[in-house]
Design an enzyme around this catalytic site. Structure first.
Site, PDB file in Angstrom:
ATOM      1  N   CYS A 122       0.809  -1.222   0.000  1.00 46.28           N
ATOM      2  CA  CYS A 122       0.000   0.000   0.000  1.00 46.28           C
ATOM      3  C   CYS A 122       0.842   1.272   0.000  1.00 46.28           C
ATOM      4  O   CYS A 122       0.318   2.358  -0.222  1.00 46.28           O
ATOM      5  CB  CYS A 122      -0.936  -0.006   1.196  1.00 46.28           C
ATOM      6  SG  CYS A 122      -1.959  -1.500   1.292  1.00 46.28           S
ATOM      7  N   HIS A 258      -3.549   6.572   2.360  1.00 51.68           N
ATOM      8  CA  HIS A 258      -3.922   5.270   1.812  1.00 51.68           C
ATOM      9  C   HIS A 258      -5.330   4.929   2.283  1.00 51.68           C
ATOM     10  O   HIS A 258      -5.660   5.085   3.457  1.00 51.68           O
ATOM     11  CB  HIS A 258      -2.921   4.207   2.281  1.00 51.68           C
ATOM     12  CG  HIS A 258      -3.411   2.802   2.097  1.00 51.68           C
ATOM     13  ND1 HIS A 258      -3.937   2.351   0.909  1.00 51.68           N
ATOM     14  CD2 HIS A 258      -3.455   1.752   2.968  1.00 51.68           C
ATOM     15  CE1 HIS A 258      -4.289   1.085   1.045  1.00 51.68           C
ATOM     16  NE2 HIS A 258      -4.015   0.700   2.279  1.00 51.68           N
ATOM     17  N   ASN A 289     -10.338  -0.941  -0.309  1.00 51.53           N
ATOM     18  CA  ASN A 289      -8.886  -0.831  -0.170  1.00 51.53           C
ATOM     19  C   ASN A 289      -8.242  -1.406  -1.419  1.00 51.53           C
ATOM     20  O   ASN A 289      -8.254  -2.614  -1.642  1.00 51.53           O
ATOM     21  CB  ASN A 289      -8.453  -1.595   1.085  1.00 51.53           C
ATOM     22  CG  ASN A 289      -6.943  -1.595   1.300  1.00 51.53           C
ATOM     23  OD1 ASN A 289      -6.171  -1.303   0.394  1.00 51.53           O
ATOM     24  ND2 ASN A 289      -6.525  -1.945   2.501  1.00 51.53           N
TER      25      ASN A 289
END
Length: 333
Positions: A122, A258, A289
């Site tokens: 990420c 993020h 996500n």
């Protein structure tokens, strides 16, 4: 005395254009509940996620990247042939070699640029952005295409109550080019390898090849440990990035973390004491996500919807498996 000619690049680098691609299939929480014992209310309260996008067979890592890249290149006002390097951050390209960046470079018409993949989970977009900045200042490329792309639906255990609802698919891309003024700040990045087991793939590829377990390898994580680390440690890293850029929270226009979890985002905003006028990216609610793709996708949406505008000062921070992180302050294209 060295006989090597010194590199001559631009004094600074900036993000010149941004593009994103979300798969056409929208997956609501009701679909997730078909395979786990949970509720829509529980998922929303724990993650803030209502829907996510899952890719079709045709929406490959390369195909999604090409769509996002085309938009970023057009937004930057350059031609594909001007791209000197292509950097792709992904953990869901299943070929060890060759790098998917080479295929993407060819498909977007970039000619013969340097092309390589990076694996930083990420935080990968931040890593790629920093590498691109270095290339431009050093002089090895005038324009660099940085892509974050994931098909995490391929690595999601649909029966794992802790993670089945988290992940989505998509691609985000930016073009980084020369600038006469600072527009990408110093990067604060690093890793905490002693915590590498908190987010991991359940089975290594070599073990899968040898034992052929019934289930395909998937991503798993220790949710509470990751949450505590993200909220408390990453807020410190974000503050370090602000300090390195010489600005305060009051100087910020936009915060693009993020898109891991809405609770993490809200907690970071509170810990950083961001003013109410700072626009905060909350793309996770409808995109899920998307790991390396989440920051450029969120950036693209903020600009497309007018929530952010060209020239705004933004703090971006990515963090994830490894555990790795990268934060920097940028001027939006």
């Amino acid at each position: 005395m060295s006989k090597i000619k010194p590199s001559q690049g631009a004094p600074y680098a900036r993000i010149m254009g941004v593009g994103g691609y979300r798969p056409t299939r929208v997956v609501p929480n009701e679909v997730i509940l078909e395979t786990i014992d949970s509720s829509d209310e529980w998922i929303r309260s724990r993650s803030g996620i209502a829907t996510r996008h899952w890719a079709s067979e045709e929406e490959t890592v390369a195909a999604m990247s090409v769509e996002a890249s085309g938009k970023a290149i057009a937004d930057a006002g350059i031609t594909p042939e001007q791209i000197g390097a292509v950097i792709v951050s992904t953990v869901s390209h299943f070929k060890q070699t060759p790098a998917i960046a080479t295929e993407i470079a060819h498909l977007v018409g970039a000619g013969r640029p340097a092309a390589f993949d990076i694996s930083a989970g990420c935080a990968g977009f931040g890593y790629g952005l920093t590498l691109a900045k270095g290339m431009i200042v050093e002089g090895s490329a005038e324009y660099v295409l940085v892509i974050g792309v994931e098909r995490l639906s391929d690595l999601t255990d649909k029966e794992d109550r802790a993670t089945a609802f988290l992940f989505g698919d998509g691609a985000g891309a930016v073009v980084v080019g020369p600038s006469k003024v600072p527009a990408i700040g110093p990067t604060v990045w690093g890793s905490e390898g002693d915590k590498s087991e908190t987010i991991k793939q359940t089975v290594a590829w070599d073990e899968f090849h040898a034992e052929r377990p019934e289930k395909f390898p998937a991503i798993t994580q220790e949710g509470q440990a990751v949450f505590r680390w993200a909220v408390f440690e990453m807020a410190k890293v974000a503050q370090q990035a602000l300090d390195a850029a010489g600005i305060s929270p009051e100087d910020l226009d936009v915060f693009i973390p993020h898109q891991a979890n809405m609770r993490i985002i809200d907690s970071m905003v509170k810990t950083l004491k961001l003013p109410e006028n700072v626009t905060v990216a909350r793309d996770v609610e409808t995109t899920g996500n998307t790991s390396a793709a989440s920051i450029p996708l969120a950036m693209e949406r903020l600009l497309a919807t007018g929530q952010a505008k060209s020239g705004d000062t933004a703090l971006v921070i990515g963090f994830g498996a490894g555990l790795v992180y990268a934060a920097t302050v940028v001027t939006l294209p």
